[in-house]
Design a protein around this motif. Sequence first.
Motif, PDB file in Angstrom:
ATOM      1  N   LEU A 171      50.253  39.243  47.109  1.00 13.66           N
ATOM      2  CA  LEU A 171      49.382  38.548  47.811  1.00 13.66           C
ATOM      3  C   LEU A 171      49.633  36.913  47.727  1.00 13.66           C
ATOM      4  O   LEU A 171      48.981  36.133  47.989  1.00 13.66           O
ATOM      5  CB  LEU A 171      47.911  38.630  47.686  1.00 13.66           C
ATOM      6  N   LYS A 212      42.645  42.648  37.271  1.00 12.95           N
ATOM      7  CA  LYS A 212      42.183  43.577  38.453  1.00 12.95           C
ATOM      8  C   LYS A 212      43.657  44.331  38.789  1.00 12.95           C
ATOM      9  O   LYS A 212      44.738  43.570  38.988  1.00 12.95           O
ATOM     10  CB  LYS A 212      41.813  42.720  39.503  1.00 12.95           C
ATOM     11  N   GLY A 243      46.277  34.731  46.089  1.00 11.26           N
ATOM     12  CA  GLY A 243      46.218  36.161  46.053  1.00 11.26           C
ATOM     13  C   GLY A 243      44.745  36.638  45.618  1.00 11.26           C
ATOM     14  O   GLY A 243      44.291  37.792  45.873  1.00 11.26           O
ATOM     15  N   ARG A 244      44.259  35.829  44.538  1.00  8.17           N
ATOM     16  CA  ARG A 244      43.205  36.495  43.982  1.00  8.17           C
ATOM     17  C   ARG A 244      41.845  35.655  44.523  1.00  8.17           C
ATOM     18  O   ARG A 244      40.646  35.895  43.946  1.00  8.17           O
ATOM     19  CB  ARG A 244      43.287  36.659  42.649  1.00  8.17           C
ATOM     20  N   TRP A 253      39.942  35.708  34.384  1.00  9.47           N
ATOM     21  CA  TRP A 253      40.279  36.851  34.524  1.00  9.47           C
ATOM     22  C   TRP A 253      40.918  37.857  33.504  1.00  9.47           C
ATOM     23  O   TRP A 253      40.814  38.940  33.643  1.00  9.47           O
ATOM     24  CB  TRP A 253      41.573  36.641  35.732  1.00  9.47           C
ATOM     25  N   HIS A 278      47.230  39.713  39.685  1.00  4.92           N
ATOM     26  CA  HIS A 278      47.038  40.932  39.493  1.00  4.92           C
ATOM     27  C   HIS A 278      48.097  41.635  38.696  1.00  4.92           C
ATOM     28  O   HIS A 278      48.537  42.879  38.471  1.00  4.92           O
ATOM     29  CB  HIS A 278      47.056  41.795  40.807  1.00  4.92           C
ATOM     30  N   TYR A 324      41.007  42.818  45.962  1.00  3.00           N
ATOM     31  CA  TYR A 324      42.124  42.164  45.016  1.00  3.00           C
ATOM     32  C   TYR A 324      41.421  40.754  45.039  1.00  3.00           C
ATOM     33  O   TYR A 324      41.865  39.983  44.246  1.00  3.00           O
ATOM     34  CB  TYR A 324      43.547  42.148  45.600  1.00  3.00           C
ATOM     35  N   VAL A 325      40.548  40.397  45.968  1.00  2.27           N
ATOM     36  CA  VAL A 325      40.059  39.127  45.996  1.00  2.27           C
ATOM     37  C   VAL A 325      38.583  38.877  45.364  1.00  2.27           C
ATOM     38  O   VAL A 325      37.709  39.143  45.987  1.00  2.27           O
ATOM     39  CB  VAL A 325      40.269  38.286  47.513  1.00  2.27           C
ATOM     40  N   LEU A 382      47.122  30.262  43.356  1.00  3.27           N
ATOM     41  CA  LEU A 382      46.400  31.703  43.003  1.00  3.27           C
ATOM     42  C   LEU A 382      45.641  32.220  44.261  1.00  3.27           C
ATOM     43  O   LEU A 382      44.821  32.865  44.225  1.00  3.27           O
ATOM     44  CB  LEU A 382      45.120  31.367  42.011  1.00  3.27           C
ATOM     45  N   THR A 416      42.246  31.579  35.094  1.00  2.85           N
ATOM     46  CA  THR A 416      42.965  32.689  34.508  1.00  2.85           C
ATOM     47  C   THR A 416      42.497  33.399  33.249  1.00  2.85           C
ATOM     48  O   THR A 416      42.453  34.530  33.056  1.00  2.85           O
ATOM     49  CB  THR A 416      44.704  32.620  34.352  1.00  2.85           C
ATOM     50  N   CYS A 431      50.459  34.671  45.420  1.00  2.00           N
ATOM     51  CA  CYS A 431      50.252  33.917  43.940  1.00  2.00           C
ATOM     52  C   CYS A 431      51.534  33.063  43.509  1.00  2.00           C
ATOM     53  O   CYS A 431      52.634  33.567  43.873  1.00  2.00           O
ATOM     54  CB  CYS A 431      49.494  34.482  42.741  1.00  2.00           C
TER      55      CYS A 431
END
Lengths: 165, 155
Positions: free
Chosen positions: A104, B155, B57-58, B150, A125, B17-18, B55, B147, A106
Motif C-alpha cells: 500500500l 497488522k 499504507g497504514r 504498531w 504491515h 490495513y489502515v 507510512l 511504529t 509505505c
Amino acid sequence: MAKKNEVTRRQFLNYTLTGVGGFMAAGMLMPMVRFAIDPVLKEGTEQEMVPVMDVSEITKEPQRKKFKVDQVDGWYESEVEQSAWVYKDEKDEIVALSPVCKHLGCTVDWSSNAAYPDQFYCPCHGGRYTKDGVNVPGTPPLAPLDVYKMKVEKGKLYLGKPEPR
Amino acid sequence: MKWIASDIETYAKEKEYVDTIVVPLIPFGLENNLKGTVSAGEYISIISHELERQLRGRLLLLPPFTYLNSEPMEEKVKRLAEWHNEVIGNGASYVVYLTSDVEWKNAEDRLEDTLVWLPSIPLEHMDNEYKMETVSTQVKQVLQIVTKKWQNSPK
Ligand code: FES
C-alpha cells in the motif's frame, strides 16, 4: 509617380488584416497541432535523469539516496523528493530500487528489523523483500520493488523513473 | 493516505490495513503574531505530509483540526473528542495529533489519543538541502513514535 511606392489605404488594410487574421489562425491551430503531436513529442523527450551519487560511493550494502524531481501534478508544478536504495550486486552491477512498498505504498527500510537482517522491511504491515527487491511470499506485497531506470556518465549515477518489473 | 478522492478509494477498499488516523492541530487568528501562527501551522502541515508519505499504507491523514487562537481549551478538547469518536467508531485503532502549539501540552492528559508536539522550526530561510534534512530528522522521530505503537499489534 510617387503613388507607385506608396501603400494605398486599401493595401494597408489588406496587409494588416491578413497579418492579424493569419496570426489568429495560427493561434487557434497551434494548440490543435500540439495536441495532436504531443504524445509523440513526449515519447521522444526522455524523462529527465537526475544525478544521484558518485559511482565510487556505491557499496554492496544498500544505501538510501534522496534526490529531487520536478513533478507536474494537475495545475501546479512542484519539486518532489524521491529516494532510491542503491547498491552493487554480486555481479558488481548497480541496482537502484524504489523504496515504495508494493502493498500500500509505505517506505521500506533496509535491514531495519532485527529478525530479518539483509531484507527490505516495510514498517506498515511487515512486508518483506530480499536484497534483489523480490517480495517474500507470505508477506502482504504481491510484487517486487520497482527498479529505477539508470545510466552512468562521467562517474556519476543518474536515475530516471522507477519502473515495475 | 491523503484526504483526496483517489486515496480514499484505496482506503475504502483496504480499510482493514489502515488503522491509524493522523490529525494536524492548526491554530488560526489574524491578530497578534500572525507570522508565527502561520509558520507554525505550515511547519506542521509539511511534517504531516512527509509522515504520510512514509507510512501511507497504514495511516489516513485527515484535514487539519483548526481553531481560533482565542478558543478556550475546554471547547477544543470537546470538539476534538468528537473527531476521536467519529474515527474510532469507524474502525481506526490509533489516533495521532500533530501540533506545534504549546497549549495542547497542558491538555495532554485530557486527550484520549497520542499527542505529538514538535517545536516549530522556521524553514523559510533555509536552503533546500538543509530544509529537507531538518524535516526528515523531525519526521523520523514521529515515525518512531507511530511504529512503536504498531509493534505491539502488527497488522
Ligand atoms: S504497505 Fe508495505 S506491507 Fe503494507
